[in-house]
Design a protein around this motif. Sequence first.
Motif, PDB file in Angstrom:
ATOM      1  N   ARG A 182       1.020  -1.157   0.171  1.00 27.19           N
ATOM      2  CA  ARG A 182       0.049   0.140  -0.158  1.00 27.19           C
ATOM      3  C   ARG A 182       0.912   1.003   0.069  1.00 27.19           C
ATOM      4  O   ARG A 182       0.266   2.036  -0.594  1.00 27.19           O
ATOM      5  CB  ARG A 182      -0.798  -0.148   1.323  1.00 27.19           C
ATOM      6  N   ASN A 183       1.934   1.584   0.798  1.00 33.52           N
ATOM      7  CA  ASN A 183       2.878   2.386   0.697  1.00 33.52           C
ATOM      8  C   ASN A 183       3.623   2.340  -0.489  1.00 33.52           C
ATOM      9  O   ASN A 183       3.681   3.927  -0.541  1.00 33.52           O
ATOM     10  CB  ASN A 183       3.795   2.723   1.990  1.00 33.52           C
ATOM     11  N   ARG A 187       2.685   5.890  -2.803  1.00 31.02           N
ATOM     12  CA  ARG A 187       3.901   6.769  -3.538  1.00 31.02           C
ATOM     13  C   ARG A 187       4.155   6.256  -4.935  1.00 31.02           C
ATOM     14  O   ARG A 187       4.851   8.028  -5.213  1.00 31.02           O
ATOM     15  CB  ARG A 187       5.562   6.142  -2.685  1.00 31.02           C
ATOM     16  N   ILE A 188       3.767   6.180  -5.951  1.00 28.93           N
ATOM     17  CA  ILE A 188       3.814   6.151  -7.240  1.00 28.93           C
ATOM     18  C   ILE A 188       2.409   6.774  -7.374  1.00 28.93           C
ATOM     19  O   ILE A 188       2.337   7.399  -8.688  1.00 28.93           O
ATOM     20  CB  ILE A 188       3.308   4.223  -7.520  1.00 28.93           C
ATOM     21  N   ILE A 189       1.249   7.086  -6.549  1.00 29.65           N
ATOM     22  CA  ILE A 189       0.019   7.796  -7.225  1.00 29.65           C
ATOM     23  C   ILE A 189       0.650   9.226  -7.277  1.00 29.65           C
ATOM     24  O   ILE A 189       0.151  10.366  -7.783  1.00 29.65           O
ATOM     25  CB  ILE A 189      -0.471   7.550  -6.442  1.00 29.65           C
ATOM     26  N   GLU A 194       2.745  14.498  -8.873  1.00 29.11           N
ATOM     27  CA  GLU A 194       3.712  15.071  -9.679  1.00 29.11           C
ATOM     28  C   GLU A 194       3.017  15.632 -10.895  1.00 29.11           C
ATOM     29  O   GLU A 194       3.955  16.605 -11.296  1.00 29.11           O
ATOM     30  CB  GLU A 194       4.535  15.479  -9.171  1.00 29.11           C
ATOM     31  N   MET A 195       4.257  14.370 -11.553  1.00 32.90           N
ATOM     32  CA  MET A 195       4.305  14.927 -12.977  1.00 32.90           C
ATOM     33  C   MET A 195       3.326  15.250 -13.466  1.00 32.90           C
ATOM     34  O   MET A 195       3.584  16.454 -14.642  1.00 32.90           O
ATOM     35  CB  MET A 195       4.385  12.628 -13.286  1.00 32.90           C
ATOM     36  N   GLN A 196       1.699  14.411 -13.683  1.00 39.00           N
ATOM     37  CA  GLN A 196       0.822  15.295 -14.400  1.00 39.00           C
ATOM     38  C   GLN A 196       1.041  16.541 -13.925  1.00 39.00           C
ATOM     39  O   GLN A 196       0.470  17.011 -14.723  1.00 39.00           O
ATOM     40  CB  GLN A 196      -0.445  14.485 -13.813  1.00 39.00           C
TER      41      GLN A 196
END
Length: 275
Positions: A182-183, A187-189, A194-196
């Motif tokens: 889940r962590n 972090r990926i989300i 941030e990238m978007q």
Amino acid sequence: MGLDLVAYLVIALVVLGIVASAIRIMREYERAVVFTLGRYSGVRGPGIVFVIPVLQQAVKVDIRTITMDVPSQDVISKDNVSVKVNAVIYFRVVDANRAIINVEDYMMATSQLAQTTLRSVLGKHDLDEMLSERDKLNSDIQEILDSQTDAWGIKVANVEIKHVDIDESMVRAIARQAEAERNRRARIIDAEGEMQASQKLSEAAGILSQTPEAMQLRFLSTLYDIAGDKNSTIVFPVPIDLLRGFMGGGAYGGVRPGGARPGGAETGERQKPAG
């Protein structure tokens, strides 16, 4: 006359006993497998079935769906984790003569086959698959049992794994693994967000740079939002365009028009002494 009457009564009772023993009543969900002098002679029922005493024997078979509980089995998964698994199977007899002739006890045979199949199938999968892919495992076990019990006249309709019991230490390890997963996803989300956001900000900056008036409107909109919050302190940003004239002036040591520097020095030349 008295002896004759007694003899007639005895004969009548014997005949009635023979007739009574020859009559079998089969319910709608029952079938009678009949053997004549030890040889199979057919399946009869439901309703009234006549069986000749001494010469014929009838074996009753229930054709309703049977629910059988498979005892808990010790299984070692593909990733070497010891678990205990129990299940339930649903089956019924579709061919009564094969269920009696081809196997001694079809109930015991089906139970033993279900236990061995459960261990062999689950032993080929990891623990995660046992916990998350039960539908697929149920289908695999059902297909194997159905194919092997077909010769016994039995149709396995469904198999359901009820419980997968694992050790307490393994439960804690799985909990830690799930938390780490889940962590990682969180972090990926966040990174994707941030990238978007950076892409959209870059596109917005490109659009605003093409039209200075749009930047001024955005600046005024930001001031309106700040004023609406009823803050005691307002930070008022000054556009850099307003300071551009001052930054090029003499007060900041900039180059004067014509290339002259403060103090009378010309650009790129040294002052020569008089005379």
